[in-house]
Motif scaffolding. Structure first.
Motif, short mmCIF file in Angstrom:
data_model
loop_
_atom_site.label_atom_id
_atom_site.label_comp_id
_atom_site.label_asym_id
_atom_site.label_seq_id
_atom_site.Cartn_x
_atom_site.Cartn_y
_atom_site.Cartn_z
N ALA A 347 -5.04 2.42 -9.70
CA ALA A 347 -5.17 3.28 -8.53
C ALA A 347 -4.37 2.78 -7.33
O ALA A 347 -3.88 3.59 -6.54
N GLU A 348 -4.22 1.48 -7.18
CA GLU A 348 -3.55 0.96 -5.97
C GLU A 348 -2.08 1.33 -5.93
O GLU A 348 -1.45 1.24 -4.89
N LYS A 379 -5.69 0.09 0.07
CA LYS A 379 -6.06 1.13 1.03
C LYS A 379 -4.83 1.75 1.66
O LYS A 379 -4.73 2.98 1.79
N HIS A 380 -3.88 0.93 2.07
CA HIS A 380 -2.66 1.45 2.69
C HIS A 380 -1.86 2.29 1.71
O HIS A 380 -1.35 3.36 2.06
N ASN A 381 -1.75 1.82 0.47
CA ASN A 381 -0.97 2.57 -0.51
C ASN A 381 -1.60 3.92 -0.83
O ASN A 381 -0.93 4.95 -0.87
N ILE A 382 -2.91 3.92 -1.08
CA ILE A 382 -3.57 5.16 -1.47
C ILE A 382 -3.60 6.16 -0.33
O ILE A 382 -3.33 7.36 -0.53
N LYS A 406 5.29 -4.23 5.15
CA LYS A 406 4.38 -5.29 4.72
C LYS A 406 3.90 -5.07 3.30
O LYS A 406 3.79 -6.02 2.51
N PHE A 407 3.62 -3.82 2.94
CA PHE A 407 3.03 -3.54 1.65
C PHE A 407 4.03 -2.97 0.65
O PHE A 407 3.65 -2.39 -0.38
N GLY A 408 5.31 -3.11 0.93
CA GLY A 408 6.33 -2.85 -0.08
C GLY A 408 6.82 -1.43 -0.20
O GLY A 408 7.53 -1.11 -1.15
N ASN A 409 6.46 -0.56 0.75
CA ASN A 409 6.94 0.83 0.70
C ASN A 409 8.17 0.99 1.60
O ASN A 409 8.19 1.77 2.53
#
Length: 414
Positions: A347-348, A379-382, A406-409
């Motif tokens: 899910a992440e 949480k940030h990705n979803i 920070k989260f790779g997007n």
């Protein structure tokens, strides 16, 4: 001015204002600092039947256009097929459908845009994918040419009248007239490069096989153009198997999952994941509880009968983990079961937040944000990072940009 609500309570017109109705949602967003996170809603709706007088003139066939407009003049909803008997419109929370028309908007801008901005601001949603409501039953229309022409008219109206006024905050995966593969190709050729069109949507309340060779050109075209393919589910009380249900609750619970289970099974077992590995496929508005069920059932059958799925190079569940799923309506009654579901579907990286607003069973972003087993990155990705990267949506402030990096997007933040 007072109006009687669908529950018999006297309410004022001001009480029906979207911003006021979602005041608690705004409080939640502020408390959780959701404005610092990019939030992308991959499934929001408007009631296009309120605009049929504006949509139907875009129909190309003179005869079908005249029939449709004549039906509208009689007070009907065009030639779309009404599937329920008021249950969807009258049940549940927030603005009752029958009172939507009482909310005041400012002159000069499309009503749907103004109402959309109000609920998006209240929930701290940065972008929303706009889907129709009545058109979701278009696959049940007995005339293939009517389905095609209505989809053409709706897609022209959305891309020429609605999205240009939305200031970039609304995008769409446009309706495909799936009963006519050649018409689907024409729609992609015509609308696929229009601004804020990120893909196309198949309404899954229908009985066609998504693996039919007639659709291979369509899928290849979508893949080559970097467009997504969404399958949006729904209920249908007229489905023979659901006639055994005596409550709309039952049809609603089963129908939204049934159609996506059916089409997802055909997609996976017939090797569409091998044939179109770079095509982003999204399963929308069927919740999540069905995903681990289908993974286990298909893996079990495949291991006993692999000769019936010769194109597969890995287990069916592995192909399902390559696809994307919208979160709404998320089943929250058993948190341990939900955590298992999230783990099984990755899910992440594969789950996309959806509100389904303004429908009665919508979910706020806090539904995802408050899950204790999710990491900060998850949480940030979803809530928006994955969708922002998938649909190339830019951040709207510096903190959002920092979080995307920070989260790779990075694709979305570039």
């Amino acid at each position: 001015m007072e109006i009687t609500s669908d529950r018999g309570r006297r309410v004022t017109v001001d009480e029906l204002n979207t911003t006021r109705l979602l005041a608690h949602a705004r409080q939640q967003a502020h408390q959780r600092k959701l404005d610092d996170m990019i939030i992308v809603d991959v499934d929001a709706h408007h009631y296009e039947n309120e605009h049929m007088k504006d949509i139907l003139p875009f129909m190309e066939n003179d005869v079908l256009r005249q029939l449709s407009m004549a039906q509208g003049m009689k007070g009907g909803r065009g030639t779309l097929i009404p599937q329920q008997i008021g249950y969807q419109d009258m049940g549940g929370r927030v603005t009752r459908y029958t009172l939507r028309g009482t909310e005041k908007v400012e002159p000069g801008q499309l009503r749907d845009i103004q109402l959309g901005n109000r609920w998006m601001d209240a929930m701290s949603v940065d972008y929303s994918c706009l889907f129709p409501t009545g058109m979701l039953n278009i696959g049940l229309h007995p005339q293939r040419e009517m389905e095609s022409d209505l989809c053409w008219a709706y897609n022209r109206w959305v891309t020429e009248k609605v999205l240009p006024e939305a200031g970039g905050r609304m995008y769409s995966m446009l309706c495909l007239p799936f009963s006519d593969p050649a018409a689907c190709v024409r729609h992609v050729e015509t609308f696929g490069n229009r601004k804020n069109v990120t893909g196309f949507m198949v309404t899954t309340v229908r009985h066609l096989q998504v693996n039919d060779n007639a659709y291979m050109r369509l899928y290849r075209m979508l893949e080559e153009r970097g467009l997504s393919l969404a399958f949006h589910s729904g209920p249908n009380w007229n489905e023979p198997v659901f006639r055994a249900c005596n409550r709309f609750l039952s049809v609603h619970a089963l129908g939204f999952t049934f159609y996506n289970i059916l089409h997802c099974t055909n997609w996976v077992i017939n090797g569409m994941g091998e044939r179109f590995p770079k095509l982003p496929v999204i399963w929308i508005e069927s919740g999540l509880a069905w995903v681990p069920f289908l993974m286990q059932r298909l893996d079990h059958e495949y291991m006993m009968r692999p000769s019936e799925a010769p194109l597969l190079k890995k287990k069916p569940s592995d192909y399902m983990r390559d696809m994307y799923y919208s979160s709404q309506p998320i089943e929250i009654q058993d948190r341990e079961a939900m955590e298992c579901t999230f783990r099984m579907m990755n899910a992440e990286t594969q789950l996309l937040y959806a509100s389904d607003y303004p429908h009665w069973d919508f979910d706020l972003p806090s539904t995802i944000y408050d899950l204790p087993f999710l990491s900060e990155k998850g949480k940030h990705n979803i809530l928006g990072g994955t969708a922002a990267r998938l649909f190339k949506l830019p951040p709207r402030n510096e903190q959002q940009k920092a979080n995307l990096k920070k989260f790779g997007n990075l694709a979305a933040a570039a």
